[in-house]
Design a protein around this motif. Structure first.
Motif, PDB file in Angstrom:
ATOM      1  N   GLN A 166     -60.740 -72.180  30.474  1.00 35.03           N
ATOM      2  CA  GLN A 166     -61.071 -73.106  31.912  1.00 35.03           C
ATOM      3  C   GLN A 166     -59.616 -72.013  32.618  1.00 35.03           C
ATOM      4  O   GLN A 166     -57.834 -72.366  32.300  1.00 35.03           O
ATOM      5  CB  GLN A 166     -60.758 -74.181  32.289  1.00 35.03           C
ATOM      6  CG  GLN A 166     -62.292 -75.601  31.804  1.00 35.03           C
ATOM      7  CD  GLN A 166     -62.309 -76.126  32.208  1.00 35.03           C
ATOM      8  OE1 GLN A 166     -61.361 -77.052  32.796  1.00 35.03           O
ATOM      9  NE2 GLN A 166     -62.714 -77.426  31.437  1.00 35.03           N
ATOM     10  N   TYR A 171     -58.786 -68.927  32.692  1.00 31.23           N
ATOM     11  CA  TYR A 171     -58.525 -67.832  32.419  1.00 31.23           C
ATOM     12  C   TYR A 171     -59.477 -66.716  31.780  1.00 31.23           C
ATOM     13  O   TYR A 171     -60.351 -67.293  31.815  1.00 31.23           O
ATOM     14  CB  TYR A 171     -57.373 -67.822  30.848  1.00 31.23           C
ATOM     15  CG  TYR A 171     -56.141 -69.198  30.751  1.00 31.23           C
ATOM     16  CD1 TYR A 171     -55.031 -67.981  32.051  1.00 31.23           C
ATOM     17  CD2 TYR A 171     -56.130 -69.877  30.790  1.00 31.23           C
ATOM     18  CE1 TYR A 171     -53.907 -68.936  32.100  1.00 31.23           C
ATOM     19  CE2 TYR A 171     -55.124 -71.044  31.512  1.00 31.23           C
ATOM     20  CZ  TYR A 171     -53.585 -70.483  31.624  1.00 31.23           C
ATOM     21  OH  TYR A 171     -52.821 -71.207  31.896  1.00 31.23           O
ATOM     22  N   GLN A 211     -56.685 -72.314  24.835  1.00 34.56           N
ATOM     23  CA  GLN A 211     -56.545 -73.458  26.244  1.00 34.56           C
ATOM     24  C   GLN A 211     -55.349 -73.772  26.130  1.00 34.56           C
ATOM     25  O   GLN A 211     -54.137 -73.765  27.547  1.00 34.56           O
ATOM     26  CB  GLN A 211     -57.678 -74.330  26.594  1.00 34.56           C
ATOM     27  CG  GLN A 211     -57.945 -74.815  27.886  1.00 34.56           C
ATOM     28  CD  GLN A 211     -58.221 -74.709  27.977  1.00 34.56           C
ATOM     29  OE1 GLN A 211     -59.010 -74.519  29.077  1.00 34.56           O
ATOM     30  NE2 GLN A 211     -57.332 -73.868  29.522  1.00 34.56           N
ATOM     31  N   THR A 217     -51.482 -72.416  28.220  1.00 31.21           N
ATOM     32  CA  THR A 217     -51.271 -73.303  28.347  1.00 31.21           C
ATOM     33  C   THR A 217     -49.275 -73.632  28.342  1.00 31.21           C
ATOM     34  O   THR A 217     -48.149 -74.139  29.090  1.00 31.21           O
ATOM     35  CB  THR A 217     -51.390 -74.762  28.377  1.00 31.21           C
ATOM     36  OG1 THR A 217     -52.909 -74.332  29.358  1.00 31.21           O
ATOM     37  CG2 THR A 217     -50.851 -76.373  29.555  1.00 31.21           C
ATOM     38  N   LEU A 235     -59.216 -72.896  39.964  1.00 30.38           N
ATOM     39  CA  LEU A 235     -58.707 -74.336  39.026  1.00 30.38           C
ATOM     40  C   LEU A 235     -57.434 -74.990  39.357  1.00 30.38           C
ATOM     41  O   LEU A 235     -56.772 -75.710  39.012  1.00 30.38           O
ATOM     42  CB  LEU A 235     -58.703 -73.767  37.638  1.00 30.38           C
ATOM     43  CG  LEU A 235     -60.349 -74.442  37.575  1.00 30.38           C
ATOM     44  CD1 LEU A 235     -60.529 -73.012  36.069  1.00 30.38           C
ATOM     45  CD2 LEU A 235     -60.178 -75.266  36.440  1.00 30.38           C
ATOM     46  N   VAL A 236     -56.643 -73.868  40.155  1.00 29.26           N
ATOM     47  CA  VAL A 236     -55.308 -73.781  40.862  1.00 29.26           C
ATOM     48  C   VAL A 236     -55.216 -74.505  42.098  1.00 29.26           C
ATOM     49  O   VAL A 236     -56.020 -73.963  42.819  1.00 29.26           O
ATOM     50  CB  VAL A 236     -54.867 -72.621  40.583  1.00 29.26           C
ATOM     51  CG1 VAL A 236     -53.273 -72.769  40.887  1.00 29.26           C
ATOM     52  CG2 VAL A 236     -54.520 -72.007  39.035  1.00 29.26           C
ATOM     53  N   THR A 239     -56.857 -80.191  32.042  1.00 33.99           N
ATOM     54  CA  THR A 239     -55.638 -79.353  32.721  1.00 33.99           C
ATOM     55  C   THR A 239     -55.601 -79.181  33.910  1.00 33.99           C
ATOM     56  O   THR A 239     -56.231 -78.355  33.998  1.00 33.99           O
ATOM     57  CB  THR A 239     -55.036 -78.740  31.489  1.00 33.99           C
ATOM     58  OG1 THR A 239     -55.141 -78.931  30.356  1.00 33.99           O
ATOM     59  CG2 THR A 239     -53.636 -77.736  31.840  1.00 33.99           C
ATOM     60  N   HIS A 240     -54.694 -80.171  34.748  1.00 33.01           N
ATOM     61  CA  HIS A 240     -54.775 -79.152  36.321  1.00 33.01           C
ATOM     62  C   HIS A 240     -53.469 -78.366  36.246  1.00 33.01           C
ATOM     63  O   HIS A 240     -52.150 -78.576  35.891  1.00 33.01           O
ATOM     64  CB  HIS A 240     -54.591 -80.843  37.093  1.00 33.01           C
ATOM     65  CG  HIS A 240     -55.559 -80.991  37.445  1.00 33.01           C
ATOM     66  ND1 HIS A 240     -56.765 -80.794  38.295  1.00 33.01           N
ATOM     67  CD2 HIS A 240     -56.010 -82.214  36.914  1.00 33.01           C
ATOM     68  CE1 HIS A 240     -57.466 -82.064  37.838  1.00 33.01           C
ATOM     69  NE2 HIS A 240     -57.621 -82.985  36.733  1.00 33.01           N
ATOM     70  N   TYR A 241     -53.199 -76.894  36.771  1.00 37.61           N
ATOM     71  CA  TYR A 241     -52.359 -75.448  37.024  1.00 37.61           C
ATOM     72  C   TYR A 241     -52.010 -76.053  38.297  1.00 37.61           C
ATOM     73  O   TYR A 241     -52.979 -76.269  39.677  1.00 37.61           O
ATOM     74  CB  TYR A 241     -53.120 -74.979  36.457  1.00 37.61           C
ATOM     75  CG  TYR A 241     -53.598 -75.005  35.524  1.00 37.61           C
ATOM     76  CD1 TYR A 241     -52.295 -74.594  34.579  1.00 37.61           C
ATOM     77  CD2 TYR A 241     -55.077 -74.721  34.795  1.00 37.61           C
ATOM     78  CE1 TYR A 241     -52.519 -74.306  32.634  1.00 37.61           C
ATOM     79  CE2 TYR A 241     -54.808 -74.304  33.621  1.00 37.61           C
ATOM     80  CZ  TYR A 241     -54.100 -74.650  32.611  1.00 37.61           C
ATOM     81  OH  TYR A 241     -54.360 -74.591  31.532  1.00 37.61           O
ATOM     82  N   ILE A 242     -50.451 -75.719  38.909  1.00 38.81           N
ATOM     83  CA  ILE A 242     -50.610 -76.214  40.140  1.00 38.81           C
ATOM     84  C   ILE A 242     -49.511 -75.728  40.704  1.00 38.81           C
ATOM     85  O   ILE A 242     -48.527 -75.131  39.488  1.00 38.81           O
ATOM     86  CB  ILE A 242     -49.561 -77.921  40.315  1.00 38.81           C
ATOM     87  CG1 ILE A 242     -51.014 -78.835  40.049  1.00 38.81           C
ATOM     88  CG2 ILE A 242     -49.510 -77.670  41.836  1.00 38.81           C
ATOM     89  CD1 ILE A 242     -49.678 -80.030  40.297  1.00 38.81           C
ATOM     90  N   THR A 243     -49.137 -74.455  41.037  1.00 41.73           N
ATOM     91  CA  THR A 243     -48.122 -73.535  41.587  1.00 41.73           C
ATOM     92  C   THR A 243     -47.083 -73.755  42.334  1.00 41.73           C
ATOM     93  O   THR A 243     -47.789 -74.423  43.607  1.00 41.73           O
ATOM     94  CB  THR A 243     -48.939 -72.487  41.446  1.00 41.73           C
ATOM     95  OG1 THR A 243     -49.694 -72.397  43.184  1.00 41.73           O
ATOM     96  CG2 THR A 243     -50.207 -71.551  41.169  1.00 41.73           C
TER      97      THR A 243
END
Lengths: 562, 143
Positions: free
Chosen positions: A473, A475, A541, A545, A556-557, B100-104
């Motif tokens: 997820q 990428y 994954q 990370t 997802l960002v 997984t949550h990605y935060i910039t």
């Protein structure tokens, strides 16, 4: 009287003149102690400085035979000593009475506390000798890569053996005179040559990624009831090995070197064991044809379901006949007939030239013992070579490679076609200074443009795989599955036995890692998509990370504060 | 002619023997000899004590070194991933994330904190050039 005097004189002459050297040597040995002394053995560290194998000081207990052999099991001194070292009194006394040497080692590798207890007991004829003991803070992590040491602290397998001269340092010696009770004489002769400590070796292995790889490998082997497997994670830009794990493995903390059946567990299968890679090798075939401009992703050929080579027929894995197909479809559907057709466009000279340029057929150069070359049969060096060989080689059968070689080939594609020498040692650190191993480019195997094209094709291959099996997820990644028959030693194939594999790169636009997952003899469905791809997915994954690589898929960002 | 000195010597010896200082001289001489005889013993004793002290100190050094390395190993073991995970799971009740949550964010990530490495040598500071009165006075003339 006269005869008696003559005999006595003769005996004295024998003892003092004729046998003098022998008795002088015995006296010297009983009063002089000559021992080899070593300093700390260097540690094996992961790339961030965490120790994977290190040494701690321990003590061996030496007991003088003449001073102790007449003692009884109930003797106070015997009870004191055996109580601390944990050896039965009778066993110790039997050991002393059955030896011809001056002193015996009653116990080895005692901890500091126990050694202090022995010292404080002040027992005559007992002395402590410094020794060392190898400890593994991360347990069995990378056991086959690290190897282990013997009782004399010299490396026996793995990096411990290959880097023994670096880790061991220089031995010194100590010669000292002792009294009859084994105590050093204050004015006795004492000569000491100081030992030099061994260098610490910083590996390219990252303990976090190594642990992830081992966990995923264990899980996948268990879930598929497989006989074993291998995972290799490489940093394409440098050729550094971030993780290299194989199963089955061994318990480095509970070695039993007398058990010959366990010898096979000690080898580093990622570099010593050869296997037929199967369809992942189609990447090599495609790379060669792309680089020579013979095909593009859209080039098509007609798949009748059969490819004729010599007197043999090659079929697809599902015996399908797909009609007009592009090279991209050949990769996505993993069509054997298509790979054989591409190889036919190349011809044997060019095909095997690229196979060699990708590093197959010769040791990888990682610098570890047992680095297998693989087995590539070519028209030049094998009189029995036939067209069918190239046809089967094009989809990874009839050719043997090591897992590391296959991983490095994928890393080459990830690194814009530039092959790097695989590295496991990052630097050595000794009191004299640091010696770093810089990344070593080997050769430009394919052009950067061809590598980019092939990476895009690998991305399309992944897009076609069910997300249930492969979904990293956030990428974009690329990869290729492989399912190969398991070759046997007699050049045949084992019935109903397969090797499932997946090779991939991530992220696709700027690859940070190239990964190989290979699972041996999975039970049930053998397809690489089903068996190996899920492990790849989970591993990648978490690794991306961990490496702080920002995700590329915006969905997802979430921006902070939005 | 030759008898005169001989007679004179005998007279001196006789006078010396009869002198009251002779016993004192003899006692002094005996004391000097006694002290001289004891000197090697004292030296030997001192050297033995020193050698014993050296051995004791070497022993102490070995012990401290062993303790230090045991502690270093303990630190490494405490920092092992298996232990950290076990602590997180068993003591803190943590679980691996399912999603997984990605935060910039607009700030650089913090430097990763490595264990204080027990193995790597200290970085040696660059030696600073020594300052002197002459350099302070005429330093402006130097390139």
């Amino acid at each position: 009287m006269g005869v008696g005097t003559l005999i006595m004189t003769g005996r004295l002459a024998q003892l003092q003149i004729v046998d003098h050297p022998q008795y002088a040597e015995e006296a010297r040995l009983s009063h002089n102690v000559e021992q080899t002394v070593t300093d700390r053995r260097g540690a094996l560290l992961d790339r961030n400085g965490y120790p994977l194998a290190a040494s701690e000081d321990t003590f061996d207990v030496m007991v003088e035979r003449d001073a102790w052999k007449a003692r009884a099991p109930g003797d106070e001194a015997v009870s004191k000593l055996t109580g601390v070292i944990g050896v039965p009194a009778q066993q110790l006394l039997d050991q002393l009475n059955s030896t011809d040497i001056f002193e015996v080692d009653a116990a080895r590798n005692l901890s500091f506390e126990k050694a202090e207890a022995v010292r404080k007991a002040g027992l005559d004829g007992v002395r402590l000798v410094s020794s060392s003991h190898r400890v593994y803070p991360e347990g069995n992590m990378a056991a086959q890569v690290l190897g282990f040491v013997g009782r004399d602290s010299s490396g026996l397998t793995g990096l411990e053996a290959d880097l023994d001269s670096v880790l061991a340092g220089t031995k010194g010696s100590l010669t000292a005179e002792r009294d009859g009770l084994g105590r050093d004489l204050a004015f006795g002769r004492r000569e000491e040559v100081a030992p030099q400590p061994g260098a610490d070796v910083v590996l390219t292995i990252d303990r976090y990624i190594q642990r992830l790889a081992e966990q995923e490998l264990d899980r996948t082997v268990k879930e598929n009831k497989a006989s074993g497997g291998t995972i290799v994670v490489v940093q394409p830009k440098t050729g550094e090995i971030l993780a290299m794990a194989s199963r089955p493995t061994f318990d480095v903390t509970a070695l039993d070197l007398s058990d010959d059946s366990k010898l096979a567990l000690y080898r580093d299968r990622a570099i010593t064991d050869m296997y037929e890679p199967g369809s992942v090798f189609k990447l090599v075939t495609t790379a060669a044809a792309l680089d020579l401009g013979l095909v593009s992703p859209d080039t098509w050929w007609y798949d009748s379901g059969v490819f004729k080579a010599s007197e043999w027929s090659i079929h697809n894995w599902d015996f399908s006949a797909n009609g007009p197909q592009t090279v991209q479809q050949m990769l996505s559907k993993s069509l054997n007939t298509g790979a054989a057709w591409v190889a036919q466009q190349l011809g044997p000279d060019r095909f095997y030239d690229y196979v060699s340029r990708f590093g197959f057929g010769r040791p990888s150069g990682i610098g570890l013992s047992g680095d297998a070359p693989g087995r590539v049969r070519t028209p030049q060096d094998d009189g029995n070579w036939r067209d069918i060989d190239m046809a089967t080689n094009s989809f990874g059968q009839g050719i043997s490679v090591t897992p590391l070689q296959m991983a490095m080939a994928v890393a080459t594609i990830a690194n814009n076609g530039l092959a790097m020498k695989p590295q496991i040692v990052k630097e050595t650190v000794s009191p004299a200074g640091r010696q770093s191993n810089a990344p070593q480019p080997l050769q430009q195997v394919i052009s950067p443009a061809s590598a980019q094209t092939l990476r895009n094709m690998m991305g399309v291959v992944v897009d076609g795989i069910n997300k249930h099996y492969l979904d990293v997820q956030g990428y974009k990644i690329g990869g290729k599955t492989g399912t190969a028959n398991l070759a046997t030693a007699d050049a045949g194939y084992k019935d109903q036995a397969y090797i499932s594999s997946f090779v991939g790169i991530a992220p696709l636009d700027d690859p940070a890692i190239a990964v190989l997952v290979k699972i041996d003899e999975p039970q049930g469905v053998p397809w690489g998509t089903v068996v190996a791809a899920p492990a790849f997915s989970r591993l990648v994954q978490q690794t991306l990370t961990y490496l702080n690589i920002p995700p590329t898929e915006e969905a997802l960002v979430s921006k902070l504060g939005q | 002619m030759a008898t005169a000195p001989r007679t004179q010597t005998r007279a001196v010896i006789a006078e010396l023997v009869q002198s009251p200082t002779l016993p004192v001289l003899l006692i002094l001489a005996a004391m000097v000899i006694g002290i001289a005889a004891l000197l090697p013993l004292v030296q030997s004793s001192g050297a033995t004590t020193t050698a014993g002290n050296i051995q004791a100190l070497e022993q102490e050094k070995t012990s401290w070194q062993a303790q230090l390395r045991e502690l270093e190993t303990q630190v490494a073991t405490l920092g092992s991933l298996n232990r950290i995970e076990a602590e997180a799971r068993d003591r803190l009740g943590m679980e691996p994330p399912q999603v997984t949550h990605y935060i910039t964010v607009d700030v650089p990530p913090p430097e990763s904190q490595k264990l204080p490495s027990r193995f790597l040598p200290n970085e040696h500071p660059k030696p600073q050039s020594e300052s002197s009165l002459w350099k302070d006075l005429f330093g402006w003339m130097l390139p």
